[in-house]
Design a protein around this motif. Structure first.
Motif, short mmCIF file in Angstrom:
data_model
loop_
_atom_site.label_atom_id
_atom_site.label_comp_id
_atom_site.label_asym_id
_atom_site.label_seq_id
_atom_site.Cartn_x
_atom_site.Cartn_y
_atom_site.Cartn_z
N GLN A 1 43.56 -60.61 43.60
CA GLN A 1 42.71 -61.38 44.50
C GLN A 1 42.56 -62.80 43.96
OE1 GLN A 1 38.93 -59.58 45.27
NE2 GLN A 1 38.25 -61.22 46.64
N VAL A 2 42.58 -63.76 44.85
CA VAL A 2 42.45 -65.17 44.47
C VAL A 2 41.00 -65.58 44.55
CG1 VAL A 2 43.11 -67.52 45.05
CG2 VAL A 2 44.78 -65.68 45.30
N GLN A 3 40.50 -66.16 43.49
CA GLN A 3 39.15 -66.71 43.50
C GLN A 3 39.25 -68.22 43.47
OE1 GLN A 3 37.18 -64.84 40.16
NE2 GLN A 3 36.48 -63.14 41.44
N LEU A 4 38.45 -68.88 44.29
CA LEU A 4 38.48 -70.32 44.42
C LEU A 4 37.12 -70.91 44.08
CD1 LEU A 4 40.30 -70.47 47.87
CD2 LEU A 4 41.35 -70.66 45.61
N VAL A 5 37.14 -72.00 43.33
CA VAL A 5 35.90 -72.67 42.95
C VAL A 5 36.03 -74.15 43.26
CG1 VAL A 5 34.29 -73.23 41.10
CG2 VAL A 5 35.45 -71.00 41.12
N GLU A 6 35.18 -74.63 44.19
CA GLU A 6 35.17 -76.05 44.53
C GLU A 6 34.20 -76.80 43.64
OE1 GLU A 6 35.33 -73.98 48.70
OE2 GLU A 6 34.17 -73.78 46.86
N SER A 7 34.50 -78.08 43.45
CA SER A 7 33.59 -78.97 42.73
C SER A 7 33.83 -80.39 43.21
CB SER A 7 33.82 -78.87 41.22
OG SER A 7 35.14 -79.25 40.89
#
Length: 123
Positions: free
Chosen positions: A1-7
């Protein structure tokens, strides 16, 4: 599963710039197309910019063309949205997403989303 974190979101005056980043947890990021969407209060999530799996197709919603630039770094599993000449109407929560399609501007094609980052542009 791909986890994405924006900043990279924040408060900026009209005419200013921000650079959003989207970090992916998995190497599968490099095999998928990427997109940035935004959602303003009371409105539906809207496509902003997309980049294809191979990076050779890029497109934007008309309202940001000439002001925003999407890019990706395959080695770092990261994508970026450079936003210049920001306007108050750009105020929204910005989300990055990953789709297994070669390229898509349709939110329902996206399988993975980040948590979102708030962008507020004051007049």
């Amino acid at each position: 599963q791909v986890q994405l974190v924006e900043s990279g979101g924040g408060l900026v005056q009209a005419g200013g710039s921000l650079r959003l980043s989207c970090a992916a947890s998995s190497r599968t990021f490099s095999g998928n197309a990427m997109g940035w969407f935004r959602q303003a209060p009371g409105k539906e999530r809207q496509f902003v910019a997309g980049i294809s799996r191979t990076g050779n197709k890029i497109d934007y919603v008309d309202s940001v063309k000439g002001r925003f630039t999407i890019s990706r770094d395959y080695a770092k599993n990261e994508a970026y949205l450079q936003m210049d000449s920001l306007k108050p109407e750009d105020t929204a929560v910005y989300y990055c997403g990953v789709t297994t399609s070669w390229y898509s501007e349709t939110g329902s094609d996206y399988l993975y989303w980040g948590q979102g980052t708030q962008v507020t542009v004051s007049s």
